[in-house]
Design a protein around this motif. Structure first.
Motif, mmCIF file in Angstrom:
data_model
loop_
_atom_site.group_PDB
_atom_site.id
_atom_site.type_symbol
_atom_site.label_atom_id
_atom_site.label_comp_id
_atom_site.label_asym_id
_atom_site.label_seq_id
_atom_site.Cartn_x
_atom_site.Cartn_y
_atom_site.Cartn_z
ATOM 1 N N HIS A 142 0.879 -1.173 0.000
ATOM 2 C CA HIS A 142 0.000 0.000 0.000
ATOM 3 C C HIS A 142 0.916 1.223 0.000
ATOM 4 O O HIS A 142 1.570 1.506 0.993
ATOM 5 N N PHE A 143 0.961 1.899 -1.142
ATOM 6 C CA PHE A 143 1.766 3.106 -1.283
ATOM 7 C C PHE A 143 0.870 4.319 -1.058
ATOM 8 O O PHE A 143 -0.186 4.422 -1.690
ATOM 9 N N GLU A 144 1.299 5.213 -0.204
ATOM 10 C CA GLU A 144 0.482 6.372 0.126
ATOM 11 C C GLU A 144 0.857 7.591 -0.708
ATOM 12 O O GLU A 144 2.039 7.887 -0.895
ATOM 13 N N LYS A 145 -0.172 8.251 -1.227
ATOM 14 C CA LYS A 145 -0.037 9.537 -1.909
ATOM 15 C C LYS A 145 1.054 9.543 -2.983
ATOM 16 O O LYS A 145 1.911 10.401 -3.009
ATOM 17 N N VAL A 146 0.971 8.578 -3.898
ATOM 18 C CA VAL A 146 1.985 8.470 -4.947
ATOM 19 C C VAL A 146 1.536 9.051 -6.285
ATOM 20 O O VAL A 146 2.335 9.159 -7.212
ATOM 21 N N GLY A 147 0.260 9.416 -6.408
ATOM 22 C CA GLY A 147 -0.242 10.013 -7.638
ATOM 23 C C GLY A 147 -1.148 11.184 -7.332
ATOM 24 O O GLY A 147 -1.864 11.182 -6.330
ATOM 25 N N LEU A 148 -1.118 12.194 -8.203
ATOM 26 C CA LEU A 148 -1.959 13.373 -8.049
ATOM 27 C C LEU A 148 -2.848 13.495 -9.278
ATOM 28 O O LEU A 148 -2.357 13.628 -10.392
#
Length: 161
Positions: A139-145
């Motif tokens: 679970h990667f947090e805040k990796v895309g905007l």
């Protein structure tokens, strides 16, 4: 009917994909693709990896494929999976059928593992993959905007053999 992709499917695939690009966070692409770009992608991916479409009365309503997960040689037996459906055909079991075909073909071709990278909160995709035996491995947090919001990504893995 599930069949292998053809370059002539590029228009329908582009239309399906661009719905997700423009209206969802299922893909991190932010600009709609032109049909010629999609045709090039289809040609490149299908030349090396399994790529299927689902047709109803000659209309492509969904597609899935496997592709390189990481570039380094040691990863060559692991692929990333992709599946998209026309919004009008979600919830009818088509995604499951496509993915079962893809998993079977990847297994037949001797691949060892499949990775699905899913935007956090995409419960339909999470459920689909869990139902096929994929297990959450990251679970990667805040990796895309996208659309002004930071997005997390969850990776699922299915070991084939």
């Amino acid at each position: 009917m599930i069949r292998e992709v053809k370059l002539q499917d590029a228009k329908a695939i582009t239309e399906i994909y661009n719905e997700y690009v423009m209206h969802t966070v299922a893909t991190f692409e932010t600009e709609p693709l032109q049909e010629d770009v999609m045709r090039s992608r289809i040609a490149e991916i299908s030349a090396h990896f399994p790529y299927f479409v689902y047709e109803i009365n000659t209309e492509v309503v969904g597609y899935c494929y496997a592709h390189t997960w990481k570039e380094k040689d040691a990863y060559k037996y692991t692929l990333e999976t992709t599946v998209y459906l026309s919004p009008a055909h979600i919830g009818k079991g088509i995604g499951k059928l496509l993915m079962q075909k893809l998993v079977g073909e990847c297994r037949r071709q001797g691949y060892h593992a499949l990775i699905a990278c899913i935007t956090a909160g995409n419960e339909a995709s999470n459920s689909l993959h869990r139902g096929l035996g994929f297990k959450q491995v990251s679970h990667f947090e805040k990796v895309g905007l996208k659309f002004g919001h930071w997005l997390d990504v969850i990776d699922y893995e299915l070991v084939l053999n």
